[in-house]
Design an enzyme around this catalytic site. Structure first.
Site, PDB file in Angstrom:
ATOM      1  N   GLY A  49       0.807  -1.205   0.000  1.00 24.92           N
ATOM      2  CA  GLY A  49       0.000   0.000   0.000  1.00 24.92           C
ATOM      3  C   GLY A  49       0.843   1.260   0.000  1.00 24.92           C
ATOM      4  N   SER A  50       1.972   1.229   0.687  1.00 22.85           N
ATOM      5  CA  SER A  50       2.836   2.418   0.736  1.00 22.85           C
ATOM      6  C   SER A  50       3.346   2.780  -0.647  1.00 22.85           C
ATOM      7  CB  SER A  50       4.021   2.179   1.685  1.00 22.85           C
ATOM      8  OG  SER A  50       3.595   2.122   3.027  1.00 22.85           O
ATOM      9  N   SER A 176      -3.858  -2.988   0.234  1.00 23.56           N
ATOM     10  CA  SER A 176      -2.711  -3.817   0.586  1.00 23.56           C
ATOM     11  C   SER A 176      -3.213  -5.163   1.076  1.00 23.56           C
ATOM     12  CB  SER A 176      -1.877  -3.130   1.675  1.00 23.56           C
ATOM     13  OG  SER A 176      -0.673  -3.818   1.914  1.00 23.56           O
ATOM     14  N   THR A 214       9.614  -7.448 -12.250  1.00 24.69           N
ATOM     15  CA  THR A 214       9.006  -8.762 -12.407  1.00 24.69           C
ATOM     16  C   THR A 214       7.781  -8.905 -11.500  1.00 24.69           C
ATOM     17  OG1 THR A 214      11.175  -9.695 -12.898  1.00 24.69           O
ATOM     18  CG2 THR A 214       9.434 -11.246 -12.284  1.00 24.69           C
ATOM     19  N   CYS A 302       4.061   1.644  10.525  1.00 23.95           N
ATOM     20  CA  CYS A 302       5.108   2.221   9.680  1.00 23.95           C
ATOM     21  C   CYS A 302       5.846   3.358  10.355  1.00 23.95           C
ATOM     22  CB  CYS A 302       4.503   2.710   8.352  1.00 23.95           C
ATOM     23  SG  CYS A 302       3.886   1.353   7.346  1.00 23.95           S
TER      24      CYS A 302
END
Length: 360
Positions: A49-50, A176, A214, A302
């Site tokens: 998500g960040s 996320s 990738t 975070c």
């Protein structure tokens, strides 16, 4: 996920049979995520998500470089958006932070006032706050931004799997996987068709040429499956989780003098309880609980290394000492009321110990 970690291990961007099999799995997961969000648009897979948040802000600002120079964010946004905005200052972008009211809600009129008279490239107000669980009026904020011709981005990391996605929620959305029982290390950015954005990660032609690297095939497959399951089970899970959370909160507030629930007590996610213990330091309570087998937090995961009180709680108007006393408790579908009541007893005991130590 297991086949894509073992036998179907091909690179989704390769043209041989194993690669085509992986590419088909990624395509199916993309369709699953898009169908759950339910608003058409395009889905781009990220590492978390960040990354999706940072890409949205920097990418939209880059697309508006030389035309619009202001970023408007709520002061309770995730650090990935706040710090991305700080990074854009070197390119001449000004950031305007909008505080919530004392209940933790960012009112649409606050955003409207921040937009007026400015050349705004990006507005960011999350769907639900990660520290307090308070739900934001995203649909109303989107209307304000749409009427002003401004890109509105809604961080839905906390809300995905716990709240439905309204059809007209935002121009951009982030999610996320680990927040709805999927694997860690994979997320997605959804953009409305026609949204202008520049890439953040340069490289190959993955994600329509907008994000090189990738593809994490197993993670992407796991996220698509987990989001579909979470939304299917949402009503039952929410009812169960809210009941467990409410039993916990009632017991803690009844057992610790002066403790109170932070933020709007009704307009919140069922999984969250942020409680203030004014005569204590939240970090000391957290340490005592960790030694007793109860895992809690004093803020965003975070920014958990920070020793200062939460910026989210300070923006709500809490005094610094009160903000420093807060502990965040999270509940999930696997938690039982028995576990919650056990945890509540340990919280009461830990808070009393910390308060007593402070008086010595």
């Amino acid at each position: 996920m297991m086949p894509y970690l073992t036998t179907s291990y091909g690179n989704a961007d390769s043209r041989y049979a194993l690669g085509r099999s992986a590419a088909s799995a990624v395509l199916s997961a993309r369709d699953e995520v898009r169908s759950v969000i339910g608003a058409g648009g395009n889905v781009y897979f990220t590492s978390c998500g960040s990354e999706a948040n940072s890409w949205a802000l920097k990418g939209v600002c880059a697309a508006n470089f030389g035309k619009k120079n202001t970023i408007v964010l709520s002061a309770i946004e995730h650090p990935s958006l706040l710090r991305a905005a700080e990074d854009m200052a070197v390119f001449g972008f000004e950031t305007v932070l909008v505080n919530p009211d004392s209940s933790g809600i960012v009112r649409p009129q606050f955003i409207q006032k921040a937009i007026e008279g400015r050349q705004v490239a990006f507005v960011g107000v999350m769907r639900a706050n990660n520290e307090t669980g308070v739900i934001q009026p995203a649909e109303e904020i989107h209307k304000v931004c749409r009427d002003a011709g401004v890109f509105y981005f809604c961080d839905c990391v906390q809300a995905a799997g716990a709240m439905p996605f309204p059809a007209d929620l935002a121009e951009g959305i982030s999610i996320s996987a680990h927040k709805f029982y999927g694997p860690k290390g994979v997320g997605a950015l959804w953009l409305k068709k026609g949204a202008r954005i520049q890439r953040l990660v340069s490289g190959g032609q993955q994600e329509s040429g907008l994000r090189g690297g990738t593809s994490n095939v197993a993670g992407i497959v796991g996220m698509g499956c987990a989001l579909k399951a979470a939304c299917r089970d949402m009503p039952a899970n929410n009812q169960k989780i809210a009941a467990v959370r409410n039993a916990f909160v009632k017991k803690v507030l009844g057992g610790v003098s002066g403790a109170f629930l932070v933020g709007d007590d009704k307009n919140r996610l069922p999984s969250n309880a942020n409680i203030a213990f004014p005569s204590c330091r939240g970090e000391q309570i957290m340490i005592k609980l960790d030694m007793r087998g109860v895992a809690v937090s004093t803020g965003s995961a975070c920014s958990s290394g920070a020793s200062k009180p939460s910026k989210v709680l300070l923006a709500m108007g809490l005094e610094e000492s009160v903000a420093a006393s807060c502990v965040r408790f999270s509940f999930g579908a696997e938690n039982t009321e028995e576990e919650a009541l056990f945890a509540a007893e340990e919280v009461i005991s830990a808070a009393r110990e910390v308060a007593a130590e402070g008086r010595i």
